[in-house]
Design a protein around this motif. Structure first.
Motif, PDB file in Angstrom:
ATOM      1  N   SER A  74       0.895  -1.262   0.005  1.00  0.00           N
ATOM      2  CA  SER A  74      -0.018  -0.158   0.109  1.00  0.00           C
ATOM      3  C   SER A  74       0.896   1.054  -0.139  1.00  0.00           C
ATOM      4  CB  SER A  74      -0.887  -0.021   1.161  1.00  0.00           C
ATOM      5  OG  SER A  74      -0.205   0.270   2.542  1.00  0.00           O
ATOM      6  N   VAL A  75       0.447   2.337  -0.621  1.00  0.00           N
ATOM      7  CA  VAL A  75       1.301   3.630  -0.334  1.00  0.00           C
ATOM      8  C   VAL A  75       0.689   4.173   1.146  1.00  0.00           C
ATOM      9  CG1 VAL A  75      -0.470   5.037  -1.407  1.00  0.00           C
ATOM     10  CG2 VAL A  75       1.821   5.773  -1.352  1.00  0.00           C
ATOM     11  N   LEU A  99       0.623   2.878  -8.203  1.00  0.00           N
ATOM     12  CA  LEU A  99      -0.740   2.934  -7.960  1.00  0.00           C
ATOM     13  C   LEU A  99      -1.471   4.324  -8.250  1.00  0.00           C
ATOM     14  CD1 LEU A  99      -0.536   4.580  -5.364  1.00  0.00           C
ATOM     15  CD2 LEU A  99      -1.533   2.426  -4.215  1.00  0.00           C
ATOM     16  N   ARG A 294      -2.586  -3.935  -8.963  1.00  0.00           N
ATOM     17  CA  ARG A 294      -2.134  -4.686  -7.548  1.00  0.00           C
ATOM     18  C   ARG A 294      -1.141  -5.665  -7.699  1.00  0.00           C
ATOM     19  NH1 ARG A 294      -6.656  -4.593  -3.862  1.00  0.00           N
ATOM     20  NH2 ARG A 294      -6.835  -2.330  -3.518  1.00  0.00           N
TER      21      ARG A 294
HETATM   22  O1  LIG Z   1      -2.876   3.059   0.560  1.00  0.00           O
HETATM   23  C1  LIG Z   1      -2.943   2.562  -0.358  1.00  0.00           C
HETATM   24  O2  LIG Z   1      -2.386   2.246  -1.166  1.00  0.00           O
HETATM   25  C2  LIG Z   1      -4.551   2.046  -0.908  1.00  0.00           C
HETATM   26  O3  LIG Z   1      -5.290   2.599   0.173  1.00  0.00           O
HETATM   27  C3  LIG Z   1      -4.919   0.454  -0.952  1.00  0.00           C
HETATM   28  O4  LIG Z   1      -4.603  -0.038   0.605  1.00  0.00           O
END
Ligand SMILES: O=C(O)[C@H](O)CO
Ligand SMILES: NC(=O)c1ccc[n+]([C@@H]2O[C@H](COP(=O)([O-])OP(=O)(O)OC[C@H]3O[C@@H](n4cnc5c(N)ncnc54)[C@H](O)[C@@H]3O)[C@@H](O)[C@H]2O)c1
Length: 324
Positions: A74-75, A99, A294
């Motif tokens: 996740s970021v 992402l 993903r």
């Molecule tokens: O923070 C993030 O990468 C998104 O919310 C996915 O969890």
């Protein structure tokens, strides 16, 4: 001897094989009823953890004295006590950049779906109500040519600004911790106070991280500043918004609608008052949820983990740690 890691997010076969080439992997499915117990059993030997959406508190960290790195898929890192990890000399890594574009797409999807009432009217057709031509009672509002206010002009904020300015002819306002002259030049964006943004924007999109400075950033006062035709889009974290105040503003039609990907409590309860409102589009935290993105996030997390365990500085290190 290979180092040992605990994996609590399913990986594709190729990434799993890559990991297994370098480390010994214990897979724990934390969605199962015995998941947490199995995680606890696996922690004592673990040098690394790889996964997402797990609140790693001190009691879990106490079970992992050999831990060197937590690689989050996740970021956002609001799930972690970063100071505590640093204090223990544990590196935390995340997955920024890969992402960004997908999450900005989600922001636009929510803006369009909410403004054009896509979900409500698609359900209306499905329910057999389309018997004659539509009237003004079913009209939505335009997105193109309007003003977008971005709260948090970071990576995702800029990706939204680009779409808005180049694709939809929108005026872009932003409120952020720091001025971004290069972003202003690229997308004709203008920095302003949060209050001015709320008063002027037709769409307010939240892209800040959750932190002490952003928790509850949008409450009753801020919602009251928004135009009555404005739409709030939240793709950051649920707790950035006072959800109760939002429900009241939406119920009273003090704002036009909300497109929400994130919630205070996730998964969102089916009893949530937000789901009683036809001016809400709610999605299940799918900001980055495409197959391609993903997979890219998982690859990035594997790279971060392996590089940390090899004694290198991982590309996406969140905290500075002193290892003795
Ligand atoms: O923070 C993030 O990468 C998104 O919310 C996915 O969890
Ligand atoms: N819905 C999803 O699935 C999804 C997907 C990806 C990211 N996110 C969320 O989006 C957040 C942002 O991601 P990013 O990659 O753009 O991060 P980023 O760090 O590049 O951008 C965040 C921006 O917010 C600004 N900011 C921080 N605190 C602020 C404050 N108090 N007031 C105003 N501005 C502030 C920062 O200066 C920065 O410019 C993540 O932390 C995560 O919580 C959600």
């Amino acid at each position: 001897m290979k180092k040992r890691i605990v994996l609590y997010k399913r990986l594709s076969d190729d990434l799993m094989a890559r990991l297994q080439n370098h480390v010994e992997v214990t897979w724990v499915d934390t969605t199962q009823p015995d998941g947490l117990a199995r995680l606890r059993d696996a922690l004592p030997g673990a040098h690394g953890l790889l996964g997402a959406s797990l609140r790693l508190d001190a009691s879990l960290l106490d079970l992992a004295p050999q831990l060197e790195v937590v690689s989050s898929v996740s970021v956002g890192v609001d799930n972690y006590d970063v100071a505590e990890l640093s204090r223990r000399g544990v590196m935390l890594t995340n997955t920024p950049d890969v992402l960004t574009e997908t999450t900005a797409d989600t922001g636009f999807a929510l803006m369009l779906a909410t403004a054009r009432r896509v979900v409500e009217l698609a359900n209306w057709v499905r329910d057999g109500h389309w018997q004659a031509n539509l009237g003004p009672g079913h009209f939505g509002s335009d997105v193109h040519g309007k003003t977008l206010g971005i709260v948090g002009m970071g990576r995702i904020g800029e990706a939204l600004a680009r779409r808005a300015a180049a694709g939809f002819g929108m005026r872009v306002l932003y409120h952020s911790q720091r001025a971004k002259p290069e972003v202003e030049a690229r997308h004709a964006a203008r920095q302003c106070s949060l209050d001015e943004l709320l008063q002027q924007a037709d769409f307010v999109c939240l892209t800040v991280p959750l932190s002490v400075s952003t928790e509850g950033l949008i409450g009753a006062r801020e919602l009251a500043l928004m135009k009555d035709e404005a739409i709030l889009v939240n793709i950051s974290r649920g707790r950035v918004v006072d959800e109760q105040a939002l429900v009241e503003a939406l119920r009273a039609r003090r704002i036009r609608g909300a497109g929400l990907d994130v919630f205070v409590q996730e998964p969102l309860s089916v009893d949530s008052p937000l789901l009683q409102l036809d001016n809400v589009v709610a999605t299940p935290h799918i900001g980055s949820a495409t197959e391609e993105t993903r997979q890219a996030m998982a690859r990035c997390a594997v790279d971060n983990l392996l590089s940390a365990l090899a004694g290198e500085r991982p590309a996406n290190l969140v905290n500075e740690v002193c290892r003795t």
